[in-house]
Design a protein around this motif. Structure first.
Motif, PDB file in Angstrom:
ATOM      1  N   LEU A 181       0.821  -1.210   0.000  1.00  0.00           N
ATOM      2  CA  LEU A 181       0.000   0.000   0.000  1.00  0.00           C
ATOM      3  C   LEU A 181       0.854   1.258   0.000  1.00  0.00           C
ATOM      4  N   VAL A 182       2.014   1.211   0.657  1.00  0.00           N
ATOM      5  CA  VAL A 182       2.947   2.338   0.596  1.00  0.00           C
ATOM      6  C   VAL A 182       3.354   2.599  -0.849  1.00  0.00           C
ATOM      7  N   ALA A 183       3.721   1.532  -1.560  1.00  0.00           N
ATOM      8  CA  ALA A 183       4.120   1.667  -2.962  1.00  0.00           C
ATOM      9  C   ALA A 183       2.964   2.199  -3.802  1.00  0.00           C
ATOM     10  N   ALA A 184       1.761   1.661  -3.590  1.00  0.00           N
ATOM     11  CA  ALA A 184       0.606   2.114  -4.361  1.00  0.00           C
ATOM     12  C   ALA A 184       0.298   3.577  -4.096  1.00  0.00           C
ATOM     13  N   ALA A 185       0.401   3.994  -2.828  1.00  0.00           N
ATOM     14  CA  ALA A 185       0.129   5.388  -2.478  1.00  0.00           C
ATOM     15  C   ALA A 185       1.157   6.322  -3.108  1.00  0.00           C
ATOM     16  N   LEU A 186       2.411   5.917  -3.120  1.00  0.00           N
ATOM     17  CA  LEU A 186       3.442   6.736  -3.761  1.00  0.00           C
ATOM     18  C   LEU A 186       3.194   6.837  -5.260  1.00  0.00           C
ATOM     19  N   LEU A 199      11.696   5.952  -5.652  1.00  0.00           N
ATOM     20  CA  LEU A 199      11.473   6.488  -4.305  1.00  0.00           C
ATOM     21  C   LEU A 199      11.158   5.372  -3.320  1.00  0.00           C
ATOM     22  N   TYR A 200      10.316   4.419  -3.728  1.00  0.00           N
ATOM     23  CA  TYR A 200       9.974   3.320  -2.830  1.00  0.00           C
ATOM     24  C   TYR A 200      11.211   2.493  -2.473  1.00  0.00           C
ATOM     25  N   LEU A 201      12.054   2.226  -3.459  1.00  0.00           N
ATOM     26  CA  LEU A 201      13.214   1.373  -3.221  1.00  0.00           C
ATOM     27  C   LEU A 201      14.282   2.059  -2.377  1.00  0.00           C
ATOM     28  N   ILE A 202      14.437   3.387  -2.540  1.00  0.00           N
ATOM     29  CA  ILE A 202      15.491   4.078  -1.789  1.00  0.00           C
ATOM     30  C   ILE A 202      14.992   4.614  -0.452  1.00  0.00           C
ATOM     31  N   LEU A 203      13.685   4.530  -0.215  1.00  0.00           N
ATOM     32  CA  LEU A 203      13.135   5.088   1.011  1.00  0.00           C
ATOM     33  C   LEU A 203      13.771   4.517   2.278  1.00  0.00           C
ATOM     34  N   PRO A 204      13.911   3.185   2.417  1.00  0.00           N
ATOM     35  CA  PRO A 204      14.560   2.663   3.630  1.00  0.00           C
ATOM     36  C   PRO A 204      16.004   3.137   3.778  1.00  0.00           C
ATOM     37  N   VAL A 205      16.745   3.177   2.662  1.00  0.00           N
ATOM     38  CA  VAL A 205      18.139   3.639   2.719  1.00  0.00           C
ATOM     39  C   VAL A 205      18.188   5.114   3.090  1.00  0.00           C
ATOM     40  N   LEU A 206      17.269   5.889   2.520  1.00  0.00           N
ATOM     41  CA  LEU A 206      17.249   7.327   2.776  1.00  0.00           C
ATOM     42  C   LEU A 206      16.978   7.631   4.245  1.00  0.00           C
ATOM     43  N   THR A 207      15.963   6.998   4.821  1.00  0.00           N
ATOM     44  CA  THR A 207      15.632   7.269   6.221  1.00  0.00           C
ATOM     45  C   THR A 207      16.712   6.754   7.167  1.00  0.00           C
ATOM     46  N   THR A 208      17.328   5.614   6.817  1.00  0.00           N
ATOM     47  CA  THR A 208      18.411   5.083   7.655  1.00  0.00           C
ATOM     48  C   THR A 208      19.619   6.005   7.623  1.00  0.00           C
ATOM     49  N   THR A 209      19.925   6.542   6.448  1.00  0.00           N
ATOM     50  CA  THR A 209      21.059   7.453   6.323  1.00  0.00           C
ATOM     51  C   THR A 209      20.810   8.748   7.082  1.00  0.00           C
ATOM     52  N   LEU A 210      19.613   9.300   6.933  1.00  0.00           N
ATOM     53  CA  LEU A 210      19.287  10.535   7.652  1.00  0.00           C
ATOM     54  C   LEU A 210      19.259  10.322   9.158  1.00  0.00           C
ATOM     55  N   SER A 224      10.537   6.375   9.350  1.00  0.00           N
ATOM     56  CA  SER A 224      10.979   5.209   8.586  1.00  0.00           C
ATOM     57  C   SER A 224       9.930   4.101   8.582  1.00  0.00           C
ATOM     58  N   LEU A 225      10.133   3.151   7.665  1.00  0.00           N
ATOM     59  CA  LEU A 225       9.241   2.001   7.539  1.00  0.00           C
ATOM     60  C   LEU A 225       9.698   0.821   8.395  1.00  0.00           C
ATOM     61  N   ASP A 226      10.675   1.039   9.270  1.00  0.00           N
ATOM     62  CA  ASP A 226      11.203  -0.062  10.078  1.00  0.00           C
ATOM     63  C   ASP A 226      10.132  -0.694  10.952  1.00  0.00           C
ATOM     64  N   ALA A 227       9.246   0.144  11.522  1.00  0.00           N
ATOM     65  CA  ALA A 227       8.212  -0.399  12.405  1.00  0.00           C
ATOM     66  C   ALA A 227       7.283  -1.332  11.637  1.00  0.00           C
ATOM     67  N   ILE A 228       6.919  -0.945  10.410  1.00  0.00           N
ATOM     68  CA  ILE A 228       6.076  -1.815   9.589  1.00  0.00           C
ATOM     69  C   ILE A 228       6.799  -3.112   9.277  1.00  0.00           C
ATOM     70  N   SER A 229       8.094  -3.022   9.020  1.00  0.00           N
ATOM     71  CA  SER A 229       8.878  -4.223   8.720  1.00  0.00           C
ATOM     72  C   SER A 229       9.006  -5.139   9.923  1.00  0.00           C
ATOM     73  N   MET A 230       8.784  -4.610  11.124  1.00  0.00           N
ATOM     74  CA  MET A 230       8.892  -5.426  12.334  1.00  0.00           C
ATOM     75  C   MET A 230       7.573  -6.099  12.705  1.00  0.00           C
ATOM     76  N   LEU A 231       6.527  -5.854  11.940  1.00  0.00           N
ATOM     77  CA  LEU A 231       5.239  -6.464  12.267  1.00  0.00           C
ATOM     78  C   LEU A 231       5.305  -7.981  12.237  1.00  0.00           C
ATOM     79  N   GLY A 232       6.161  -8.519  11.368  1.00  0.00           N
ATOM     80  CA  GLY A 232       6.273  -9.968  11.242  1.00  0.00           C
ATOM     81  C   GLY A 232       6.751 -10.655  12.503  1.00  0.00           C
ATOM     82  N   ALA A 233       7.390  -9.904  13.399  1.00  0.00           N
ATOM     83  CA  ALA A 233       7.850 -10.495  14.661  1.00  0.00           C
ATOM     84  C   ALA A 233       6.680 -10.828  15.568  1.00  0.00           C
TER      85      ALA A 233
END
Length: 269
Positions: A181-186, A199-210, A224-233
């Motif tokens: 849905l993030v990709a679709a919204a973008l 933008l979708y592909l570099i977004l995690p790198v961009l937020t991590t770098t900043l 960042s999208l890290d919290a969404i990526s942690m939902l699987g835990a």
């Protein structure tokens, strides 16, 4: 006497005219958008590659099960770390292509002539995108279970634990749907497939770098999208869920609203 046409006419006038005529059924819109997802060459090859990627990963899991399952009672979900990699990498790209297809393939003229209520078209694209994500996710879970079963048969010294952690399984599905849905919204907000994909592909790198900048570390933790990526835990605390909500607001809700307004006001030429 004046005549209202789609080309060069305002979307408001088109929406007003469409109110006088019954629209096509929403189920027909869903079927049309489902066909659009795979009818183009890019869509067809993306779907083919993601399916082949999942199958190749499943075969690899079976062949290396004795090394993957080196602990006591290895879970059948071990393959879930590898099998969905290619599908969940390509599904957001597929979602962007579907969302932007009206403009990139110049289908907007015919689509919005047949269904001038553009919000219904956006809704159909969203439903098809989410349904495709759930279907591919279910396929990956099935392949993970099959790989574990075959791995246990071939490597009898590594028995499989079939315990299901429903919180982790549900969180993994939610993660897959939200990232797509993030990709679709973008794609909806930007309206250009290559730009949205980049933008979708570099977004995690961009937020991590900043986040490495001391003054931005805390802010990037929320953006960042890290919290969404942690939902699987399947074990997020209250703060973690708050991070998910803020990330969804920033990267799904706001771009979707901006993109919807932009699409409703955009003239077809």
């Amino acid at each position: 006497m004046t005549t209202t046409t789609l080309t060069g006419s305002s979307p408001t006038s088109v929406e007003t005219d469409s109110a006088r005529h019954p629209g096509i059924p929403f189920t027909r819109l869903l079927r049309a958008e489902r066909r659009k997802m795979t009818d183009t060459r890019s869509g067809f090859w993306l779907v083919l590659v993601l399916i082949l990627g999942a199958l190749a990963a499943a075969v690899t899991v079976v062949a290396t099960w004795d090394r993957l399952a080196d602990g006591p009672n290895p879970s059948w979900t071990l393959g879930g770390a590898f099998i969905p990699f290619v599908p969940m990498t390509l599904l957001p790209v597929l979602a962007i292509l579907l969302i932007t297809s009206e403009w990139s393939t110049r289908l907007a003229l015919s689509t919005f002539t047949l269904e001038p209520r553009r919000g219904r078209v956006i809704g159909a694209k969203t439903v098809v995108t989410v349904a495709a994500t759930e279907l591919i996710w279910a396929l990956c879970q099935g392949l993970a279970a099959l790989a574990a079963l075959l791995g246990e048969v071939i490597h009898s010294s590594s028995p499989v634990s079939w315990t299901i952690r429903w919180s982790a399984l549900g969180g993994d599905l939610a993660q897959a749907v939200l990232l797509v849905l993030v990709a679709a919204a973008l794609g909806l907000a930007i309206g250009n497939a290559p730009a949205a994909i980049v933008l979708y592909l570099i977004l995690p790198v961009l937020t991590t770098t900043l986040a490495l900048i001391p003054g931005l570390h805390t802010a990037m933790g929320w953006v960042s999208l890290d919290a969404i990526s942690m939902l699987g835990a399947g074990s997020l605390d209250t703060r973690g869920w708050a991070h998910v909500a803020v990330s969804a607001l920033i990267w799904i809700v706001i771009p979707a609203v901006v993109g919807t307004i932009r699409t409703l006001r955009r003239e077809v030429k």
